[in-house]
Design a protein around this motif. Structure first.
Motif, PDB file in Angstrom:
ATOM      1  N   HIS A 163       0.871  -1.173   0.000  1.00 17.92           N
ATOM      2  CA  HIS A 163       0.000   0.000   0.000  1.00 17.92           C
ATOM      3  C   HIS A 163       0.906   1.220   0.000  1.00 17.92           C
ATOM      4  O   HIS A 163       1.874   1.266   0.747  1.00 17.92           O
ATOM      5  CB  HIS A 163      -0.893   0.016   1.246  1.00 17.92           C
ATOM      6  CG  HIS A 163      -1.789  -1.190   1.353  1.00 17.92           C
ATOM      7  ND1 HIS A 163      -3.069  -1.211   0.877  1.00 17.92           N
ATOM      8  CD2 HIS A 163      -1.560  -2.414   1.882  1.00 17.92           C
ATOM      9  CE1 HIS A 163      -3.612  -2.396   1.111  1.00 17.92           C
ATOM     10  NE2 HIS A 163      -2.718  -3.149   1.719  1.00 17.92           N
ATOM     11  N   THR A 164       0.566   2.217  -0.815  1.00 14.66           N
ATOM     12  CA  THR A 164       1.438   3.379  -0.949  1.00 14.66           C
ATOM     13  C   THR A 164       0.780   4.616  -0.340  1.00 14.66           C
ATOM     14  O   THR A 164      -0.398   4.878  -0.580  1.00 14.66           O
ATOM     15  CB  THR A 164       1.759   3.628  -2.434  1.00 14.66           C
ATOM     16  OG1 THR A 164       2.288   2.426  -2.975  1.00 14.66           O
ATOM     17  CG2 THR A 164       2.772   4.736  -2.607  1.00 14.66           C
ATOM     18  N   ALA A 165       1.543   5.330   0.465  1.00 12.31           N
ATOM     19  CA  ALA A 165       1.097   6.612   1.020  1.00 12.31           C
ATOM     20  C   ALA A 165       1.845   7.716   0.283  1.00 12.31           C
ATOM     21  O   ALA A 165       3.020   7.568  -0.047  1.00 12.31           O
ATOM     22  CB  ALA A 165       1.400   6.677   2.509  1.00 12.31           C
ATOM     23  N   HIS A 166       1.147   8.805  -0.007  1.00 16.35           N
ATOM     24  CA  HIS A 166       1.721   9.898  -0.792  1.00 16.35           C
ATOM     25  C   HIS A 166       1.781  11.155   0.062  1.00 16.35           C
ATOM     26  O   HIS A 166       0.811  11.492   0.735  1.00 16.35           O
ATOM     27  CB  HIS A 166       0.873  10.157  -2.035  1.00 16.35           C
ATOM     28  CG  HIS A 166       0.653   8.921  -2.863  1.00 16.35           C
ATOM     29  ND1 HIS A 166       1.539   8.503  -3.819  1.00 16.35           N
ATOM     30  CD2 HIS A 166      -0.329   7.990  -2.822  1.00 16.35           C
ATOM     31  CE1 HIS A 166       1.088   7.376  -4.368  1.00 16.35           C
ATOM     32  NE2 HIS A 166      -0.036   7.035  -3.775  1.00 16.35           N
TER      33      HIS A 166
ATOM     34  N   SER B  73       6.380   9.423  -2.621  1.00 18.56           N
ATOM     35  CA  SER B  73       5.461   8.305  -2.450  1.00 18.56           C
ATOM     36  C   SER B  73       6.188   7.193  -1.718  1.00 18.56           C
ATOM     37  O   SER B  73       7.351   6.928  -1.991  1.00 18.56           O
ATOM     38  CB  SER B  73       4.977   7.801  -3.809  1.00 18.56           C
ATOM     39  OG  SER B  73       4.218   8.811  -4.432  1.00 18.56           O
TER      40      SER B  73
ATOM     41  N   GLN C 128      -2.334   5.995   5.233  1.00 22.70           N
ATOM     42  CA  GLN C 128      -2.772   6.857   4.134  1.00 22.70           C
ATOM     43  C   GLN C 128      -3.610   8.021   4.653  1.00 22.70           C
ATOM     44  O   GLN C 128      -3.490   9.147   4.158  1.00 22.70           O
ATOM     45  CB  GLN C 128      -3.550   6.028   3.102  1.00 22.70           C
ATOM     46  CG  GLN C 128      -2.617   5.125   2.292  1.00 22.70           C
ATOM     47  CD  GLN C 128      -3.336   3.991   1.583  1.00 22.70           C
ATOM     48  OE1 GLN C 128      -4.355   3.502   2.050  1.00 22.70           O
ATOM     49  NE2 GLN C 128      -2.781   3.545   0.464  1.00 22.70           N
TER      50      GLN C 128
ATOM     51  N   SER D 291      -1.171  10.514   6.033  1.00 28.13           N
ATOM     52  CA  SER D 291      -0.499  11.238   4.954  1.00 28.13           C
ATOM     53  C   SER D 291      -1.439  12.236   4.305  1.00 28.13           C
ATOM     54  O   SER D 291      -1.037  13.351   3.948  1.00 28.13           O
ATOM     55  CB  SER D 291       0.007  10.255   3.894  1.00 28.13           C
ATOM     56  OG  SER D 291       0.984   9.417   4.425  1.00 28.13           O
TER      57      SER D 291
ATOM     58  N   ASN E 129      -3.835   9.533  -2.363  1.00 28.82           N
ATOM     59  CA  ASN E 129      -4.106   8.857  -1.083  1.00 28.82           C
ATOM     60  C   ASN E 129      -5.542   8.339  -1.036  1.00 28.82           C
ATOM     61  O   ASN E 129      -5.789   7.218  -0.574  1.00 28.82           O
ATOM     62  CB  ASN E 129      -3.863   9.807   0.093  1.00 28.82           C
ATOM     63  CG  ASN E 129      -2.391   9.931   0.438  1.00 28.82           C
ATOM     64  OD1 ASN E 129      -1.686   8.924   0.511  1.00 28.82           O
ATOM     65  ND2 ASN E 129      -1.925  11.140   0.644  1.00 28.82           N
TER      66      ASN E 129
ATOM     67  N   GLY F 224      -5.881   5.316  -3.165  1.00 29.76           N
ATOM     68  CA  GLY F 224      -5.270   4.171  -2.472  1.00 29.76           C
ATOM     69  C   GLY F 224      -6.168   3.627  -1.369  1.00 29.76           C
ATOM     70  O   GLY F 224      -6.206   2.424  -1.116  1.00 29.76           O
ATOM     71  N   MET F 225      -6.919   4.520  -0.711  1.00 35.24           N
ATOM     72  CA  MET F 225      -7.776   4.086   0.397  1.00 35.24           C
ATOM     73  C   MET F 225      -9.050   3.404  -0.108  1.00 35.24           C
ATOM     74  O   MET F 225      -9.499   2.423   0.475  1.00 35.24           O
ATOM     75  CB  MET F 225      -8.134   5.286   1.281  1.00 35.24           C
ATOM     76  CG  MET F 225      -6.932   5.790   2.087  1.00 35.24           C
ATOM     77  SD  MET F 225      -7.181   7.452   2.755  1.00 35.24           S
ATOM     78  CE  MET F 225      -8.148   7.090   4.204  1.00 35.24           C
TER      79      MET F 225
END
Ligand SMILES: [Zn+2]
Ligand SMILES: [Zn+2]
Length: 183
Positions: free
Chosen positions: A70-73, A86, A100, A103, A129, A132-133
């Protein structure tokens, strides 16, 4: 003109060479070696290890899986300076949502205060974000990104083991093509 075999940046002067490839700096050279080693690992071995990580416990909270990347920006600004980045991490969905959301809030608080890029990057990172969520990786099967990270990790472990064996002066054992228990 040459470009880095790992990150694809253009190389004007210097850089590092390794096995016919050119890299823009030492970090890319080391990452490039890992990617190369990872591509040499048997596919079924990488797949079974990836499935084990995916179905295993979350490395952050030890809770139930599925576990994936999972990526947080993030973005922050100060007057004319804006910095955006990122950060992918392997965790369960619950941990990812918390990260996320954190972030997202930090983007909203810290992102705007730079001209002109704060005004451009803050909404971009906020939306990334949110995406992603609300659109996490599939629960049923590991993502391609998870498989790539697992393969790179296995390659790094293999290199470390080989170096430890070399340092100890013992000839390296021949690794089995199929690890016991892998299907
Ligand atoms: Zn590079
Ligand atoms: Zn977790």
């Amino acid at each position: 003109m040459a470009s880095c075999a790992y990150c694809n940046s253009l190389i004007l002067f210097g850089g590092s060479r390794e096995g016919g490839f050119r890299y823009c700096n030492e970090t890319c050279r080391q990452n490039g070696i890992l990617v190369h080693h990872a591509s040499q690992l048997p596919a079924h071995f990488v797949q079974s290890q990836t499935r084990a990580v995916h179905q295993g416990r979350c490395p952050k909270c030890s809770g139930e899986g599925p576990v994936d990347v999972h990526t947080a920006h993030r973005v922050w600004s100060a007057l004319v300076l804006t910095s955006w980045s990122s950060h992918p991490a392997i965790s369960c969905r619950g941990c990812a949502l918390k990260r996320q959301a954190g972030s997202l809030l930090s983007c909203l608080v810290l992102g705007w205060w730079g001209l002109p890029w704060g005004l451009v990057w803050t909404p971009v990172q906020v939306i990334r974000n949110i995406v992603g969520m609300v659109k996490p990786p599939e629960r049923d099967s590991p993502s391609a990104t998870l498989q790539r990270l697992v393969a790179i990790d296995l390659a790094a472990q293999g290199i470390q083991q080989a170096q430890a064996v070399q340092a100890a002066g013992v000839p390296p054992p021949i690794p089995p093509a199929v690890p016991p228990g892998a299907s």
